[in-house]
Design a protein around this motif. Structure first.
Motif, PDB file in Angstrom:
ATOM      1  N   GLY A  92       0.819  -1.211   0.000  1.00 13.40           N
ATOM      2  CA  GLY A  92       0.000   0.000   0.000  1.00 13.40           C
ATOM      3  C   GLY A  92       0.850   1.256   0.000  1.00 13.40           C
ATOM      4  O   GLY A  92       0.551   2.230  -0.710  1.00 13.40           O
ATOM      5  N   ARG A  99       2.002   6.807  -6.809  1.00  9.49           N
ATOM      6  CA  ARG A  99       1.015   7.839  -7.153  1.00  9.49           C
ATOM      7  C   ARG A  99       1.629   9.233  -7.101  1.00  9.49           C
ATOM      8  O   ARG A  99       1.336  10.091  -7.947  1.00  9.49           O
ATOM      9  CB  ARG A  99      -0.165   7.751  -6.184  1.00  9.49           C
ATOM     10  N   ASN A 145      -6.157   8.348  -9.037  1.00 15.95           N
ATOM     11  CA  ASN A 145      -7.322   7.930  -8.248  1.00 15.95           C
ATOM     12  C   ASN A 145      -7.370   6.414  -8.080  1.00 15.95           C
ATOM     13  O   ASN A 145      -7.684   5.898  -6.997  1.00 15.95           O
ATOM     14  CB  ASN A 145      -8.610   8.418  -8.911  1.00 15.95           C
ATOM     15  N   VAL A 146      -7.068   5.709  -9.165  1.00 13.39           N
ATOM     16  CA  VAL A 146      -7.058   4.240  -9.086  1.00 13.39           C
ATOM     17  C   VAL A 146      -5.981   3.761  -8.124  1.00 13.39           C
ATOM     18  O   VAL A 146      -6.200   2.851  -7.306  1.00 13.39           O
ATOM     19  CB  VAL A 146      -6.848   3.634 -10.487  1.00 13.39           C
ATOM     20  N   THR A 148      -4.835   5.359  -5.606  1.00 15.45           N
ATOM     21  CA  THR A 148      -5.290   5.676  -4.244  1.00 15.45           C
ATOM     22  C   THR A 148      -6.227   4.599  -3.720  1.00 15.45           C
ATOM     23  O   THR A 148      -6.095   4.138  -2.575  1.00 15.45           O
ATOM     24  CB  THR A 148      -6.001   7.035  -4.227  1.00 15.45           C
ATOM     25  N   TRP A 149      -7.179   4.182  -4.548  1.00 19.76           N
ATOM     26  CA  TRP A 149      -8.121   3.145  -4.122  1.00 19.76           C
ATOM     27  C   TRP A 149      -7.422   1.796  -3.924  1.00 19.76           C
ATOM     28  O   TRP A 149      -7.782   1.025  -3.029  1.00 19.76           O
ATOM     29  CB  TRP A 149      -9.257   3.011  -5.132  1.00 19.76           C
ATOM     30  N   ILE A 150      -6.413   1.527  -4.752  1.00 20.48           N
ATOM     31  CA  ILE A 150      -5.636   0.297  -4.561  1.00 20.48           C
ATOM     32  C   ILE A 150      -4.927   0.326  -3.217  1.00 20.48           C
ATOM     33  O   ILE A 150      -4.916  -0.663  -2.466  1.00 20.48           O
ATOM     34  CB  ILE A 150      -4.622   0.116  -5.708  1.00 20.48           C
ATOM     35  N   VAL A 152      -5.827   2.047  -0.568  1.00 20.55           N
ATOM     36  CA  VAL A 152      -6.842   1.925   0.477  1.00 20.55           C
ATOM     37  C   VAL A 152      -7.228   0.461   0.674  1.00 20.55           C
ATOM     38  O   VAL A 152      -7.352  -0.033   1.811  1.00 20.55           O
ATOM     39  CB  VAL A 152      -8.087   2.769   0.140  1.00 20.55           C
ATOM     40  N   GLY A 153      -7.424  -0.260  -0.434  1.00 24.06           N
ATOM     41  CA  GLY A 153      -7.772  -1.677  -0.341  1.00 24.06           C
ATOM     42  C   GLY A 153      -6.675  -2.499   0.309  1.00 24.06           C
ATOM     43  O   GLY A 153      -6.953  -3.380   1.136  1.00 24.06           O
TER      44      GLY A 153
END
Length: 265
Positions: A92, A99, A145-146, A148-150, A152-153
């Protein structure tokens, strides 16, 4: 392996002197070398003063026998969960790092890739067929954005693993339930990954999780299986050496009462 003796060797014996005379007599013995007290974990008599003393109700619940073995297994599972959690935290953090400097990383990758190809040619390895190379190339095409979501997951999955580790390490009932539910949720995903490609790492991870779920369900009697919570607590209580000795004292008192009653008749 005798987990009781192994634990006593590592931590020391857990001796306790109850204030009740009848019970203390069953846990104490006088020897030429001095007094000895029985260890609540391994059951051996240990020379010297007891580690603790007080009423029997205040005696520590010391796991022994199969319960101690189960605790060792649960802590090994907890350690494995911690390792997983750390790995996903690092992944992460890497996603967030990519990013913030995606362009710079892309330039450095393009510069280093020809060197990787030269080394690969000498080793007889074709980078064009490498899934790792393709994954890295694809990562550079993802939007911030993608990424960031990766991240977070990945952090969320790491949090789940670490919560599991805490619950299992502390041998908490909620930890056992949490571990079974959280692990079971991800089993279909692990099976799906095997349909794409079978690797030793994927098979090993799936087997570890399957065995962990089955073992926790059965040995910890979760969701009413194998006797349920009532049997679980009864087993833990009955395994205590102090409980065994208190039951023996109670039984001995009953026998003496019966003898006195018979004589009176």
């Amino acid at each position: 392996m005798d987990f009781s003796l192994w634990t006593c060797a590592a931590r020391g014996h857990e001796t306790y002197a109850p204030t009740e005379p009848e019970l203390a007599a069953r846990l104490h013995v006088a020897t030429p070398a001095g007094e000895s007290w029985r260890c609540l974990r391994c059951g051996d008599f240990v020379p010297g003063e007891p580690r603790r003393t007080g009423p029997a109700d205040d005696a520590p619940e010391v796991p022994r026998g199969r319960l101690l073995r189960d605790r060792v297994i649960m802590r090994l599972l907890a350690a494995e969960r911690v390792i997983r959690g750390i790995v996903f935290i690092l992944l992460g953090a890497g996603a967030l790092k990519l990013r913030s400097a995606q362009g710079d990383w892309k330039q450095n990758w393009d510069k280093d890739l020809p060197l990787i190809r030269q080394l690969a040619d000498q080793l007889g390895w074709n980078p064009d067929h490498s899934k790792i190379i393709h994954t890295i190339d694809k990562a550079f095409t993802l939007s911030p954005n993608v990424l960031t979501w990766i991240a977070v997951g990945l952090f969320a999955y790491a949090a789940i693993e670490l919560i599991e580790a805490v619950g299992l390490w502390l041998v908490k009932r909620w930890g056992e339930y949490f571990a079974v539910i959280a692990t079971s949720i991800f089993l279909p995903l692990e099976i799906y990954e095997l349909t794409e490609k079978v690797t030793v790492l994927r098979v090993g991870a799936l087997l570890v999780n399957l065995v962990a779920v089955i073992w926790l369900l059965w040995s910890k009697r979760l969701f009413g299986i194998n006797g349920g919570a009532a049997k679980y607590h009864e087993e833990h209580h009955s395994e205590s050496l102090m409980t065994v000795e208190r039951s023996a004292v109670a039984a001995q008192s009953e026998q003496q009462t019966e003898r006195i009653t018979r004589r009176a008749r």
